[in-house]
Write a protein that holds these residues in place. Structure first.
Motif, PDB file in Angstrom:
ATOM      1  N   LYS A 114      37.382  38.251  38.404  1.00 46.59           N
ATOM      2  CA  LYS A 114      38.785  37.972  38.090  1.00 46.59           C
ATOM      3  C   LYS A 114      39.244  38.803  36.907  1.00 46.59           C
ATOM      4  O   LYS A 114      38.443  39.289  36.099  1.00 46.59           O
ATOM      5  N   CYS A 115      40.557  38.952  36.810  1.00 43.68           N
ATOM      6  CA  CYS A 115      41.206  39.613  35.683  1.00 43.68           C
ATOM      7  C   CYS A 115      42.304  38.699  35.163  1.00 43.68           C
ATOM      8  O   CYS A 115      42.997  38.030  35.953  1.00 43.68           O
ATOM      9  N   THR A 116      42.464  38.678  33.857  1.00 42.73           N
ATOM     10  CA  THR A 116      43.537  37.894  33.251  1.00 42.73           C
ATOM     11  C   THR A 116      44.621  38.849  32.751  1.00 42.73           C
ATOM     12  O   THR A 116      44.328  39.913  32.201  1.00 42.73           O
ATOM     13  N   PHE A 117      45.875  38.458  32.946  1.00 42.18           N
ATOM     14  CA  PHE A 117      46.987  39.285  32.495  1.00 42.18           C
ATOM     15  C   PHE A 117      48.168  38.385  32.159  1.00 42.18           C
ATOM     16  O   PHE A 117      48.161  37.183  32.463  1.00 42.18           O
ATOM     17  N   ARG A 118      49.191  38.974  31.583  1.00 44.36           N
ATOM     18  CA  ARG A 118      50.366  38.201  31.178  1.00 44.36           C
ATOM     19  C   ARG A 118      51.632  38.776  31.803  1.00 44.36           C
ATOM     20  O   ARG A 118      51.732  39.977  32.062  1.00 44.36           O
ATOM     21  N   LEU A 119      52.568  37.898  32.034  1.00 44.19           N
ATOM     22  CA  LEU A 119      53.932  38.296  32.407  1.00 44.19           C
ATOM     23  C   LEU A 119      54.814  37.988  31.217  1.00 44.19           C
ATOM     24  O   LEU A 119      54.883  36.843  30.766  1.00 44.19           O
ATOM     25  N   GLU A 120      55.439  39.023  30.665  1.00 49.78           N
ATOM     26  CA  GLU A 120      56.290  38.842  29.480  1.00 49.78           C
ATOM     27  C   GLU A 120      57.728  38.619  29.899  1.00 49.78           C
ATOM     28  O   GLU A 120      58.187  39.207  30.874  1.00 49.78           O
TER      29      GLU A 120
END
Length: 738
Positions: free
Chosen positions: A732-738
């Motif tokens: 898995k990869c973690t990311f953000r939506l700004e």
């Protein structure tokens, strides 16, 4: 007399010209200009005529202006044999056989959009040869319950998978000048009492689960027609439903094609006028059997509509809009001079049918690597089961075909492995024909079930391996239009026979023929389970090639295979099959499970299904490395990509499907644990590694906000889970939506 002679000398050249090159066919004009021109020339009678049928499967063109008749035909798995003009009986032609392509559950199980394009193109070529302008398919209704009688015609439980598979199918079909008629719009998830079911559903579930595949077919696939569904929504039948047709389909999605009623799906003239129906078929019939002879002028959008205009209750405003859409369909199909020639039963079509069938077969279980069968070590093979000798292209409702050939499983296995013994095992359906098409091999049986079981057991004692070919068939209350299944168990005496065989020979390969899952109570005792679907003309060849290892299976389940009905949201919540109103005219069926369909429901409730959505084994092994994101955050209008290395660690070439699911780590609203948002199938040689990159945008993070009736993606933290099935997500990869 002189005046009459002059008039005739003026009219006759115009009539002759209309029969050859119509005066309005100015190729320098675009289609919309030509539509305006034609519409301005049409009489009221001509306008009324083109918006309803003139026979069971055709509607009239405008002969005076040179428009040919429009011919529809049932799909979506092949071109249905022709029936008589005004009857459902076979026309008795000798040139209306076809290639039977695999059912759409099998196509969805390939997880290969390129095959969907090939499917559409091949089907279109068969339709062109038969002079069919509109193919009634594909179907993209969601697999809500495994009891759904028509699930085999659809593309599974997940809206993203169905969306990605329907778009190239539609594009392939229409690239040849044959219109797709995507069906059944929408919420057509029950066959039992399908004309009476009123679906009660949240806006969020409607837009997130049940509409995306239709939307993709329209906005990405450019579908030229849509078929309205039999059922009701908000108390109104979907063939003339203002919300579904006028607002969502035509206004919000910008659909410029034709809304066609399902056969017998229109119920009211004024609703049809106002609420978006463009072309009416099958009224005054139940869509399946006989109806009033020559009733076409009495259709809801025929003389009753004309009378309302003549009485001044309606202008021609609504009529002209319907005719405009129908003329647009004419120019795309019957008036399209660029259409290629068609081919019927060509080698390439059989090759396409075989390839789709082979890629769609799913290896669900393979303990001790019993498959592929070693032909040198497996000398005595016993095939058991009625489905090994039963044609599955015949029956099941409107998708029944007159296939030029259908290789039965027993014949395919016998041809591949040599001397194969056979035992009937059970009796399911001895019907010899359906709608005038014979089933080929006789299915009559006089022996008792005890005798059939005893024969199978005795022969199994002598066999090196037993291949049991069972499952469902196309009879009523199984995989069949018009009725749902009455239970989740395998029908007839199949479980009894399997248990008896296992006592004398544990080397049993179970091949399931169906479009639905079923309870498999003996699953822990049987080493091999293969899901083979209804796969058409090349069925026996495809099954044998997988069993022998000529083809390495790569299919993945397009739905969750439940251990029991209690794992299915529609049943666990008590939603299905709904409740009759006091007047017994309408069934209200509230979709209480909401967005929690299939794996979304089992995930949310911590349930372990028999086989997970996206599951499918191979004869080789694969290793997935660590996924890497190309950036740590996604702008609201941007994209983000994830790359993962996949290695074939086994000894033979094969294909694996990388699946990407998105989870919202924290959310303002209730959301599924994860949702499929991208996938890619990759073919690898032994030892080969490829980097697979999957890209998503903010739409993949969005949910339908009922407060604003808009899609919304909330800022915050998200996870991208990658793996080979919904329950096998290794990185898995973690990311953000700004």
């Amino acid at each position: 007399m002189k005046k009459i002679t002059i008039m005739m000398s003026f009219l006759m050249p115009v009539m002759a010209q209309a029969q050859t090159t119509p005066v309005y066919l100015d190729e320098s004009k675009n289609i919309e200009q030509r539509i305006d021109d034609a519409l301005s020339r049409m009489t009221l009678d001509e306008k009324i005529a083109v918006i309803h049928a003139q026979s069971k499967f055709s509607s009239p063109g405008v002969k005076r202006l040179g428009f040919p008749d429009l011919w529809t035909d049932d799909g979506p798995h092949g071109v249905r044999p022709d029936v008589l003009w005004d009857e459902w009986e076979q026309a008795g032609q000798t040139n209306d056989s076809c290639v039977a392509f695999p059912a759409l559950t099998c196509l969805a199980a390939t997880w290969n959009p390129q095959l969907a394009r090939l499917y559409g193109e091949s089907l279109a070529e068969e339709a062109l040869y038969r002079n069919k302008n509109v193919m009634l398919g594909p179907g993209v209704n969601i697999y809500r319950t495994p009891l759904g009688g028509r699930n085999f015609e659809y593309m599974g439980e997940d809206p993203w998978l169905a969306s990605r598979m329907v778009v190239p199918y539609v594009q392939g079909l229409q690239s040849k000048g044959v219109a797709a008629c995507v069906k059944h719009y929408a919420l057509n998830n029950d066959e039992e009492y399908r004309h009476q079911v009123n679906v009660v559903i949240s806006d969020r579930a409607l837009h997130e689960i049940y509409l995306p595949a239709f939307k993709a077919a329209v906005q990405e696939g450019g579908a030229w027609s849509i078929m309205g569904a039999y059922n009701l929504y908000q108390g109104v039948h979907n063939c003339h439903n203002a919300t579904m047709l006028n607002k969502i389909l035509k206004k919000d999605w910008g659909f410029d094609g034709v809304v066609i009623s399902d056969w017998g799906g229109c119920h009211d003239t004024e609703e049809a006028i106002k609420n978006g129906l463009d072309l009416e078929f099958g009224s005054w019939t139940d869509g399946l059997t006989m109806g009033a002879t020559n009733a076409y002028d009495n259709y809801y959008m025929a003389l009753p509509y004309k009378k309302l205009i003549q009485e001044g209750k309606y202008t021609t405003k609504e009529l002209d809009e319907k005719v405009r859409r129908v003329l647009r369909l004419f120019y795309r199909t019957t008036m399209n001079r660029q259409k290629p020639y068609g081919f019927l039963c060509s080698e390439s079509h059989y090759e396409a049918a075989l390839k789709i069938a082979q890629e769609g077969i799913v290896l669900l279980k393979n303990d001790d690597n019993l498959l592929p069968l070693n032909i040198n070590k497996t000398k005595k093979i016993l095939v058991v089961g009625e489905n090994a000798i039963k044609m599955m292209t015949v029956g099941g409702g409107s998708s029944s075909l007159k296939a030029q050939k259908e290789i039965l499983p027993l014949d395919g296995i016998s041809a591949r492995f040599g001397g194969v013994d056979y035992a009937r095992g059970y009796v399911g359906d001895t019907v010899q024909s359906y709608n005038g098409v014979k089933v080929g091999r006789s299915l009559y049986e006089t022996r008792t079930q005890a005798e059939l079981t005893a024969e199978a057991v005795e022969k199994a004692k002598q066999a090196d391996v037993v291949i049991f070919v069972g499952g469902l068939n196309k009879s009523d209350h199984q995989d069949c239009e018009g009725h749902d299944r009455q239970g989740y168990d395998l029908p007839y005496a199949q479980n009894e026979v399997i248990e008896a065989i296992l006592k004398v020979n544990p080397r049993l390969v179970y091949v399931n023929i169906s479009g639905n899952g079923a309870a498999l109570p003996w699953i822990n005792k049987v080493p091999v389970v293969v899901q083979a679907w209804f796969i058409g003309s090349e069925a026996g060849e495809a099954i044998a090639s997988v069993l022998a290892g000529d083809v390495n299976p790569s299919g993945k389940l397009p739905f969750t295979w439940y251990a029991s009905l209690n794992q299915c949201g529609a049943h666990a919540t008590g939603s299905y099959p709904g409740t009759w109103r006091e007047d017994y005219k309408i069934i209200d069926e509230e979709y209480k499970e909401g967005i929690y369909v299939g794996y979304r429901y089992t995930d949310a409730n911590g349930l372990k299904p028999l086989f997970a959505f996206g599951h499918g084994l191979s004869y080789t092994t694969f290793k997935m490395g660590k996924a890497v994101a190309d950036k740590q955050q996604m702008a609201a209008d941007g994209t983000i990509s994830f790359t993962v290395p996949v290695t074939n660690t086994g000894s033979c070439a094969g294909s694996e499907t990388v699946q990407l699911y998105i989870s919202a780590v924290k959310s303002k609203i209730d959301r599924p644990v994860k949702e499929l948002k991208a996938f890619q199938k990759v073919y690898l040689q032994p030892g080969e590694t490829q980097n697979v990159t999957l890209t998503i945008n903010a739409d993949a993070l969005s949910y339908y906000d009922e407060a604003t009736s808009q899609w919304r993606a909330d800022a915050g933290k998200y996870e991208a889970h990658l793996g080979t099935a919904s329950n096998k997500l290794s990185t898995k990869c973690t990311f953000r939506l700004e």
